[in-house]
Write an enzyme that holds these catalytic residues in place. Sequence first.
Site, PDB file in Angstrom:
ATOM      1  N   HIS A 251      -0.500   7.613  -2.030  1.00 35.60           N
ATOM      2  CA  HIS A 251      -0.959   6.230  -1.900  1.00 35.60           C
ATOM      3  C   HIS A 251      -2.402   6.109  -1.409  1.00 35.60           C
ATOM      4  O   HIS A 251      -2.855   5.014  -1.081  1.00 35.60           O
ATOM      5  CB  HIS A 251      -0.010   5.411  -1.022  1.00 35.60           C
ATOM      6  CG  HIS A 251       1.399   5.440  -1.537  1.00 35.60           C
ATOM      7  ND1 HIS A 251       1.752   4.860  -2.732  1.00 35.60           N
ATOM      8  CD2 HIS A 251       2.521   6.029  -1.053  1.00 35.60           C
ATOM      9  CE1 HIS A 251       3.036   5.079  -2.950  1.00 35.60           C
ATOM     10  NE2 HIS A 251       3.521   5.791  -1.957  1.00 35.60           N
TER      11      HIS A 251
ATOM     12  N   TYR B 243      12.984   0.551 -11.412  1.00 34.59           N
ATOM     13  CA  TYR B 243      11.949   1.565 -11.217  1.00 34.59           C
ATOM     14  C   TYR B 243      11.197   1.770 -12.529  1.00 34.59           C
ATOM     15  O   TYR B 243      11.793   1.923 -13.597  1.00 34.59           O
ATOM     16  CB  TYR B 243      12.581   2.885 -10.765  1.00 34.59           C
ATOM     17  CG  TYR B 243      11.573   3.994 -10.596  1.00 34.59           C
ATOM     18  CD1 TYR B 243      10.680   3.981  -9.540  1.00 34.59           C
ATOM     19  CD2 TYR B 243      11.504   5.041 -11.510  1.00 34.59           C
ATOM     20  CE1 TYR B 243       9.735   4.982  -9.388  1.00 34.59           C
ATOM     21  CE2 TYR B 243      10.565   6.060 -11.365  1.00 34.59           C
ATOM     22  CZ  TYR B 243       9.685   6.015 -10.302  1.00 34.59           C
ATOM     23  OH  TYR B 243       8.759   7.004 -10.156  1.00 34.59           O
TER      24      TYR B 243
ATOM     25  N   GLY C 244       0.804  -1.213   0.000  1.00 33.77           N
ATOM     26  CA  GLY C 244       0.000   0.000   0.000  1.00 33.77           C
ATOM     27  C   GLY C 244       0.835   1.260   0.000  1.00 33.77           C
ATOM     28  O   GLY C 244       0.414   2.276   0.519  1.00 33.77           O
TER      29      GLY C 244
ATOM     30  N   ARG D 199      -8.201  -9.176   0.181  1.00 37.10           N
ATOM     31  CA  ARG D 199      -9.390  -8.663   0.872  1.00 37.10           C
ATOM     32  C   ARG D 199     -10.356  -8.063  -0.153  1.00 37.10           C
ATOM     33  O   ARG D 199      -9.995  -7.888  -1.319  1.00 37.10           O
ATOM     34  CB  ARG D 199      -8.965  -7.547   1.824  1.00 37.10           C
ATOM     35  CG  ARG D 199      -8.271  -6.410   1.084  1.00 37.10           C
ATOM     36  CD  ARG D 199      -8.052  -5.149   1.886  1.00 37.10           C
ATOM     37  NE  ARG D 199      -7.579  -4.077   1.018  1.00 37.10           N
ATOM     38  CZ  ARG D 199      -6.320  -3.867   0.673  1.00 37.10           C
ATOM     39  NH1 ARG D 199      -5.375  -4.661   1.122  1.00 37.10           N
ATOM     40  NH2 ARG D 199      -5.999  -2.877  -0.139  1.00 37.10           N
TER      41      ARG D 199
ATOM     42  N   ASN E 158      -3.721  -8.195  -3.128  1.00 37.47           N
ATOM     43  CA  ASN E 158      -4.476  -7.833  -1.936  1.00 37.47           C
ATOM     44  C   ASN E 158      -5.478  -8.945  -1.664  1.00 37.47           C
ATOM     45  O   ASN E 158      -6.251  -9.319  -2.540  1.00 37.47           O
ATOM     46  CB  ASN E 158      -5.204  -6.508  -2.132  1.00 37.47           C
ATOM     47  CG  ASN E 158      -4.229  -5.376  -2.376  1.00 37.47           C
ATOM     48  OD1 ASN E 158      -3.218  -5.262  -1.696  1.00 37.47           O
ATOM     49  ND2 ASN E 158      -4.503  -4.556  -3.369  1.00 37.47           N
TER      50      ASN E 158
ATOM     51  N   LYS F 178      -6.036   6.306  -2.826  1.00 34.17           N
ATOM     52  CA  LYS F 178      -6.774   6.412  -4.083  1.00 34.17           C
ATOM     53  C   LYS F 178      -7.888   7.434  -3.926  1.00 34.17           C
ATOM     54  O   LYS F 178      -8.483   7.549  -2.843  1.00 34.17           O
ATOM     55  CB  LYS F 178      -7.364   5.047  -4.453  1.00 34.17           C
ATOM     56  CG  LYS F 178      -6.281   4.025  -4.812  1.00 34.17           C
ATOM     57  CD  LYS F 178      -6.835   2.620  -4.897  1.00 34.17           C
ATOM     58  CE  LYS F 178      -5.689   1.627  -5.102  1.00 34.17           C
ATOM     59  NZ  LYS F 178      -6.099   0.254  -4.703  1.00 34.17           N
TER      60      LYS F 178
END
Length: 446
Positions: free
Chosen positions: A235, A202, A164, A292, A290, A237
């Site tokens: 971070h 990156y 996150g 969840r 994620n 949204k």
Amino acid sequence: MFRKILIANRGEIALRIIRACKEMGIKTVAVYSTADKDSLHVKYADESVCIGPPPSSKSYLNVSSIISAAEVTDSEAIHPGYGFLAENPNFVEICENCGVKFIGPTAENINLLGNKKNARKLVKGLGIPVLPGSDDIGDDERELKKVAEDIGYPVVLKASFGGGGRGIKMVLSPAHLAQAYYQARQEAQAFFGDKDVYIEKYCENPKHIEFQVLADRFGNAVHLGERDCSIQRRHQKIIEEAPSIAVKSSMRKKIGEAVTKVLKEINYINAATFEFLLTGKGEFYFMEVNTRIQVEHPVTEFVTGIDIIKEQIKIANGDKLKIKQEDIKIKGHSIEVRINAEDPVNFRPSPGMITVYNKPGGINIRVDDFAYCGYKVQPFYDPLIAKLVVRDTNRIAAINKLKSALSEFWIEGIKTNIPFLKRILSDSDYALGHVDIGYIARLLEK
Ligand code: MV4
């Protein structure tokens, strides 16, 4: 089917889960901190149990209070929502040991994917593209230097147990590598209790694209397409949409099939989201999984017609997934904006009493919220007070519908980010879809 479910959460997601249960004929138990005694989730549930004082650590994260609440109310299952205990494998084990079904993946599933370095290695082995990097860098500074040279600067160092947006460090040149590495390890230890970090190339100005998936215990898995979540600040949204205008149906099929293959391979059960970076050249790179339900799940529900919370409950109950991949059709375009109790100029939280609360309505306009006139927004929790979600035939029509709906949203007593959301929706770069993860930073420079 379960007779009674306890919802181990608060706010809009608690209400969202209560609604799904009511429609399924399942009784609900709300848990609440003393600060949330007047919340709608407490009023709308069939029963409610106070689980502690305002700080989350003493209430919504208080495992023994929550388990006791499940036991005294005879709850058969717990839905964790997002945040709090949703991705805590110890909590999952405690639930199962107490004979309460956890509505989510197994502790083993969470352990496997919760380690980002392991997850990267696993999906790479199953044919999902990852950025150039290293699966294992030991304590050797020389080896690290060599790996970074091979990858090419800039590189990023990521905490294996981060996520996150926390625990990520960018390194521009060899001169800064060693210091960044030791700092990254120290911070990883302090924040996540494990100093393990890994290195990756990156990726410049990507979009954040994530795939929603569902899997049952019988090895059936489907994907519900992607969401574009590039519009974020620090971070967090702010706006999410489905589908992404940058994803062609052939690519959707390819990535979707790859992620469902991963789920089957690891015997994953329940809902998950696979996060990717998508470059301007159209290349996908896996970031993390994620395990969840996510805040932005409604945009996927709007374009697929599938109630993801109900599917989670059915899967946890041991039902077979009835949805077939070929039946899933992405219809129209959906956009969600997050309405936060915050100052639209400096983004500082703005708790307090809501004195006017008037929400929009209309066809294909959905509001997931938990506030009402007279409700006091508490300072202890997330500033999210409502999600406004629309669906229309295409992206431009959806933007226009959202602008119109947002103009009806009338909240007084607290400050909200609605003016900031309106600014984005009226921005020509946003309308053209010229968005990536740096969009908000650029907008604020304008
Ligand atoms: C990256 C990246 C660029 N290159 N990895 C941030 C959150 C975490 N899940 C991973 N993140 C990033 N990983 C490589 N190799 C840029 C980010 C990133 C980001 C990703 C998604 C959405 C917003 C972001 C904001 C800053 C950095």
